[in-house]
Design an enzyme around this catalytic site. Structure first.
Site, PDB file in Angstrom:
ATOM      1  N   ASP A   7       7.364  -1.485   5.773  1.00 31.45           N
ATOM      2  CA  ASP A   7       7.529  -2.215   4.983  1.00 31.45           C
ATOM      3  C   ASP A   7       7.633  -4.184   5.237  1.00 31.45           C
ATOM      4  O   ASP A   7       8.629  -4.574   6.046  1.00 31.45           O
ATOM      5  CB  ASP A   7       8.685  -2.166   3.871  1.00 31.45           C
ATOM      6  CG  ASP A   7       8.219  -3.913   2.970  1.00 31.45           C
ATOM      7  OD1 ASP A   7       6.992  -4.332   2.359  1.00 31.45           O
ATOM      8  OD2 ASP A   7       9.309  -3.655   2.039  1.00 31.45           O
ATOM      9  N   ASN A  46       7.277  -6.739   3.385  1.00 30.79           N
ATOM     10  CA  ASN A  46       7.567  -8.182   2.808  1.00 30.79           C
ATOM     11  C   ASN A  46       8.872  -7.525   1.768  1.00 30.79           C
ATOM     12  O   ASN A  46       8.911  -8.553   0.634  1.00 30.79           O
ATOM     13  CB  ASN A  46       6.196  -8.727   1.754  1.00 30.79           C
ATOM     14  CG  ASN A  46       5.739  -7.411   0.550  1.00 30.79           C
ATOM     15  OD1 ASN A  46       6.150  -7.027   1.146  1.00 30.79           O
ATOM     16  ND2 ASN A  46       4.353  -7.990   0.145  1.00 30.79           N
ATOM     17  N   ASP A  50       9.182  -5.505  -0.107  1.00 31.47           N
ATOM     18  CA  ASP A  50       8.617  -4.792  -2.162  1.00 31.47           C
ATOM     19  C   ASP A  50       8.957  -3.071  -2.024  1.00 31.47           C
ATOM     20  O   ASP A  50       8.785  -2.817  -3.090  1.00 31.47           O
ATOM     21  CB  ASP A  50       7.540  -5.055  -2.324  1.00 31.47           C
ATOM     22  CG  ASP A  50       6.758  -4.392  -1.514  1.00 31.47           C
ATOM     23  OD1 ASP A  50       6.263  -4.202  -1.273  1.00 31.47           O
ATOM     24  OD2 ASP A  50       4.859  -4.280  -2.298  1.00 31.47           O
ATOM     25  N   ASP A  65       2.806  -1.423   4.286  1.00 32.05           N
ATOM     26  CA  ASP A  65       2.146  -2.391   4.000  1.00 32.05           C
ATOM     27  C   ASP A  65       0.867  -2.500   5.439  1.00 32.05           C
ATOM     28  O   ASP A  65       1.797  -2.030   6.725  1.00 32.05           O
ATOM     29  CB  ASP A  65       2.082  -3.710   3.665  1.00 32.05           C
ATOM     30  CG  ASP A  65       3.539  -4.140   3.782  1.00 32.05           C
ATOM     31  OD1 ASP A  65       3.406  -4.314   5.975  1.00 32.05           O
ATOM     32  OD2 ASP A  65       4.598  -4.553   3.208  1.00 32.05           O
ATOM     33  N   ASP A  81     -11.842  13.635   3.374  1.00 33.89           N
ATOM     34  CA  ASP A  81     -10.593  14.315   1.970  1.00 33.89           C
ATOM     35  C   ASP A  81     -11.461  15.783   1.076  1.00 33.89           C
ATOM     36  O   ASP A  81     -12.046  15.466   0.772  1.00 33.89           O
ATOM     37  CB  ASP A  81      -9.710  13.260   1.048  1.00 33.89           C
ATOM     38  CG  ASP A  81      -8.697  13.986   0.437  1.00 33.89           C
ATOM     39  OD1 ASP A  81      -7.773  14.201   0.652  1.00 33.89           O
ATOM     40  OD2 ASP A  81      -9.016  13.448  -1.308  1.00 33.89           O
ATOM     41  N   GLU A  90     -10.260  18.062   6.211  1.00 35.21           N
ATOM     42  CA  GLU A  90      -9.460  18.290   5.582  1.00 35.21           C
ATOM     43  C   GLU A  90      -9.585  20.043   5.426  1.00 35.21           C
ATOM     44  O   GLU A  90      -9.647  19.892   4.022  1.00 35.21           O
ATOM     45  CB  GLU A  90      -8.732  17.285   4.224  1.00 35.21           C
ATOM     46  CG  GLU A  90      -7.531  18.550   3.903  1.00 35.21           C
ATOM     47  CD  GLU A  90      -7.160  18.241   2.347  1.00 35.21           C
ATOM     48  OE1 GLU A  90      -6.115  17.931   1.983  1.00 35.21           O
ATOM     49  OE2 GLU A  90      -8.080  17.634   1.538  1.00 35.21           O
TER      50      GLU A  90
HETATM   51  C1  GLC Z   1      -5.876  15.712  -0.625  1.00 38.53           C
HETATM   52  C2  GLC Z   1      -5.237  15.095  -0.057  1.00 38.53           C
HETATM   53  C3  GLC Z   1      -3.812  15.026  -1.045  1.00 38.53           C
HETATM   54  C4  GLC Z   1      -4.298  14.586  -2.164  1.00 38.53           C
HETATM   55  C5  GLC Z   1      -6.112  14.985  -2.547  1.00 38.53           C
HETATM   56  C6  GLC Z   1      -6.418  14.593  -4.266  1.00 38.53           C
HETATM   57  O1  GLC Z   1      -5.549  17.264  -0.452  1.00 38.53           O
HETATM   58  O2  GLC Z   1      -4.038  15.015   0.611  1.00 38.53           O
HETATM   59  O3  GLC Z   1      -2.740  13.919  -0.914  1.00 38.53           O
HETATM   60  O4  GLC Z   1      -3.643  14.925  -3.452  1.00 38.53           O
HETATM   61  O5  GLC Z   1      -7.059  15.763  -1.932  1.00 38.53           O
HETATM   62  O6  GLC Z   1      -7.567  13.514  -2.918  1.00 38.53           O
HETATM   63 CA    CA Z   2       5.180  -3.829   1.233  1.00 40.45          CA
END
Ligand code: GLC
Ligand code: CA
Length: 528
Positions: A12, A14, A16, A20, A191, A251
């Site tokens: 991080d 900044n 918060d 980032d 994904d 994935e």
């Molecule tokens: C994949 C990601 C997971 C997310 C899911 C829906 O499995 O790794 O973190 O919740 O897709 O996008």
């Molecule tokens: Ca931040």
């Protein structure tokens, strides 16, 4: 060697409490020191953050919480200087319900974006179109008052599935990849690819015995996952990637080596790096037999394997395999294994310092929605997403503010600054291993041959490249063991060992190695 960065939790800049892009840029020198070639950054695009970025509302910008496109370019420049490439995360299956495509789609049955998502009539009043359930609990169908139809979502209701049977969706998503390739990213992690297509007839899924964490009957997701059409989309994405010399990581949750092999494509027109996520399903405790069998299967496919031990969706390997007494030693054994196999390893941030899961203990502390819905059976994924532990100052040097997730007290010993100074730390072990892997031809390109395949305690193998060979011997048990190795069948009749890297296993010679509990021995086999 690839490295997964969860941007909320890396660094991080900044105060918060949320990581980032400037934070990531400031740690490129660390990644270079560790030997990382590329980082995969999980989604940092504008998002309502229902699923912490996996609900994208604009694919071609950066969420203000993480910075700006300018910050992205500067991070990438810094990465180039440190030889760390950037891979982004493409959420292909669904968008956020706040994406303008969906906002339009929801408005009327006739608007231009209607067919970008999957809209259907219910079977009757309050009856969804079929029995499909969401992976994240409840029906996979969400009613929308505006047009009195249901839309389909495999994940949260705020993550409506795109309709990949519509060529416009394909074109738009392919353009998204071009936008980022032109900006310099070297590839994408794709994904949830197995959920891209659904049976157009909406056939009910077979119901299985038992209930899921959300109290719903289990079902075999036969008609809404792993449809053959997925491969066409992957091949299309690959064609675009090829124009930019880019890499696609998948994935890919698979049950068999055949399923995994399919993702590469019969003629390598698929993705180059489908992750072997079945590797993460090998149950603890450590078992030489289980790992040997699994590795032999994946290596035997003849494809380039992609090894993953931990990620932002699963309990960290350190916690999964730890026995509470030998956790650090076990972490080193796992590292020595997955970093000496043929293929590409993907490290999850913090794995290299022995970060543990820090699961919530009270429902009211849970941030991940599935943890609130499925509590206590499903605690959600907060535990594996806690901030990177940089040093032993308050908040582990991650932020000057309040970290968005609590940091486990183990940060006092398991952090980058402390471990950098200890020669025997997990961090230095990883670093030495990565350096060795990069400089050793047999470890990079050699084949893999299991030795003593019936040994239930010690996993031993050779990596052979032409007349070079490296031997890896891993004691996966809490007891002393002697292993006798006969390398004559592998073409090394009269050989001696030259130690390359070891932990509790120095000074070994053939034919019998004496291993203390969780010993790691990596040596070059030298012909006499
Ligand atoms: C994949 C990601 C997971 C997310 C899911 C829906 O499995 O790794 O973190 O919740 O897709 O996008
Ligand atoms: Ca931040």
């Amino acid at each position: 060697m690839f490295y997964e960065v969860y941007p909320r939790s890396f660094m991080d800049s900044n105060g918060d409490g949320i990581g980032d892009l400037k934070g990531i840029a400031s740690k490129m020198d660390y990644l270079k020191w560790l030997g990382v070639d590329a980082i995969w950054i999980t989604p940092c695009f504008p998002s309502p953050q229902v699923d912490f970025g996996y609900d994208v509302s604009n694919y071609v910008d950066i969420d203000p919480m993480y910075g700006t496109l300018g910050d992205f370019d500067r991070m990438e420049d810094q990465g180039k200087k440190d030889s760390v490439n950037i891979v982004l995360d493409l959420v292909v299956n669904h968008t956020s319900d706040q994406h303008r495509w969906f906002l339009d789609s929801e408005k009327s049955k006739t608007n231009a974006y209607r067919d970008w998502y999957i809209w259907r009539d219910g079977k009757g009043p309050n009856q969804p179109p079929n029995n499909w359930t969401s992976l994240f609990g409840g029906s996979a169908w969400q009613w929308s008052d505006q047009t009195s139809q249901y839309y389909y979502h495999f994940f949260y209701p705020q993550q409506p599935d795109l309709n990949w049977r519509n060529p416009k969706v394909k074109d738009a998503m392919f353009d998204v990849t071009r936008f980022w390739y032109k900006r310099g990213v070297v590839g994408f992690r794709l994904d949830a690819v197995d959920t891209l297509f659904e049976d157009p007839n909406l056939t009910n899924n077979p119901v299985l015995p038992g209930k899921d964490a959300y109290g719903q009957p289990n079902q075999e997701r036969k008609y809404n996952t792993n449809l053959p059409e997925v491969m066409q989309v992957l091949a299309g994405l690959r064609t675009v990637a090829n124009q930019y010399n880019a890499v696609l990581i998948g994935e890919t949750w698979t049950n068999t080596v055949e399923e995994l092999k399919r993702y590469y494509g019969a003629h390598h027109e698929g993705i180059q790096m489908p992750m072997d996520l079945a590797f993460t399903k090998i149950p603890p405790p450590l078992s030489a037999d289980a790992f040997r069998r699994h590795i032999a299967g994946v290596v035997g496919s003849g494809e380039w394997p992609v090894w993953v031990m931990s990620n932002h969706d699963i309990v960290r390997a350190y916690t999964r395999f730890g026995d509470g007494k030998n956790n650090d030693s076990i972490a080193r054994v796992l590292a020595a294994m997955y970093l000496t196999l043929p293929g590409t390893p993907i490290l999850y941030y913090g794995e290299e310092i022995g970060m543990q899961n820090n699961d919530p203990t009270r429902k009211e502390d849970v941030k991940d929605p599935i943890g609130r819905l499925g509590w206590p059976q499903e605690k959600g994924r907060d535990g594996e997403r806690t901030p990177m532990q940089w040093d032993d100052t308050p908040n582990a040097g991650f932020t000057t503010g309040i970290p968005w997730l609590p940091i486990p007290t183990s940060y006092q010993t398991h952090n980058v600054a402390t471990e950098e100074k200890e020669p025997g730390s997990i961090l230095n072990f990883y670093r030495n291993l990565i350096a060795l892997r990069k400089s050793n031809k047999a470890l990079l390109d050699g084949d893999w041959v299991a030795l003593n395949p019936d040994d239930p305690n010690v996993l031993s193998y050779l990596r052979r490249y032409k007349d070079q060979a490296v031997i890896v011997v891993l004691n996966m048990s809490p007891n002393d063991h002697n292993v006798s190795l006969d390398l004559s069948k592998q073409g090394f009749k009269n050989a001696r060992l030259k130690t390359l890297l070891t932990m509790w296993g120095g000074g070994q010679s053939l034919p019998t190695l004496q291993l203390s509990p969780y010993a790691v021995y990596i040596g070059e086999v030298v012909k006499k």
